[in-house]
Design a protein around this motif. Sequence first.
Motif, short mmCIF file in Angstrom:
data_model
loop_
_atom_site.label_atom_id
_atom_site.label_comp_id
_atom_site.label_asym_id
_atom_site.label_seq_id
_atom_site.Cartn_x
_atom_site.Cartn_y
_atom_site.Cartn_z
N GLN A 198 0.87 -1.05 -0.20
CA GLN A 198 -0.10 0.06 0.12
C GLN A 198 0.78 1.44 -0.20
OE1 GLN A 198 -2.49 -1.25 3.64
NE2 GLN A 198 -3.98 -1.92 2.43
N ARG A 199 1.66 1.31 0.42
CA ARG A 199 2.82 2.76 0.46
C ARG A 199 3.63 2.69 -0.82
NH1 ARG A 199 8.03 2.76 1.50
NH2 ARG A 199 9.36 4.97 2.48
N GLN A 200 4.05 1.53 -1.34
CA GLN A 200 4.37 1.63 -2.45
C GLN A 200 3.71 2.36 -2.87
OE1 GLN A 200 7.90 1.70 -3.19
NE2 GLN A 200 8.23 0.77 -0.39
N PHE A 230 2.72 5.67 -2.22
CA PHE A 230 4.23 6.96 -2.56
C PHE A 230 5.21 6.47 -3.39
CE2 PHE A 230 8.54 7.63 -0.71
CZ PHE A 230 8.65 8.76 -0.63
#
Length: 244
Positions: A86-88, A91
Amino acid sequence: MVGLKPSEMPPTMAVKFLGAGTAACFADLLTFPLDTAKVRLQIQGENQATPAARSTRYRGVVGTILTMVRTEGPRSPYNGLVAGLQRQMSFASIRIGLYDSVKQFYTPKGSDRTLPNITRNAIVNCAEMVTYDIIKEKLLDNQLLTDNFPCHFISAFGAGFCATVVASPVDVVKTRYMNSPPDRYRSPLDCMLKMMAQEGPKAFYKGFTPSFLRLGAWNVVMFVSYEQLKRALMKAQTFRESPF
């Protein structure tokens, strides 16, 4: 020629965002166990002063992963993967997808390949993105390689090494500060100064090998996938818009 041919049209913003996010998730999926092993080794190294930690539990990257699988189950190296993906996707798609557009904005018109002149605020992003761009441009400008897989692989490998050299001190300080007793360090800066005074500059490069294995592999997978995804998405978009 290895990989897809470069598109005649520059990739759109949507293609850059989707390609960057997907490539980053793919890279995280393949290298996540290396990151987990690196953190375990760093935490173990910082806690060697405690009696319970003196009997070394983890030895090396491969040994750490095998020990985790044996004692915690086969899924343990991938603990936290969903949050990482989810972060990748959120972001990486922004920081990588916007890079080309911001670079073009600050690049003088008429210059085809110039060194990036954008001041990067984030240390790791600077080492990854700018170093990859510089190595790739040099290889292309000197006609050492064409704009395909070998060029992308070498550029990404060099970017991963530079990123590890630059980011290791920050990573070690962060790991030590976050895993220390509440009253040991007043701030990350205090942690850094005490490390320098008590252990010398070598302390900032503890765990360099697992860090390089993880960050180097991540950069290779991410950049190679990103370059190919951009071309595949542009090819699909061109095919879709074609009247025949």
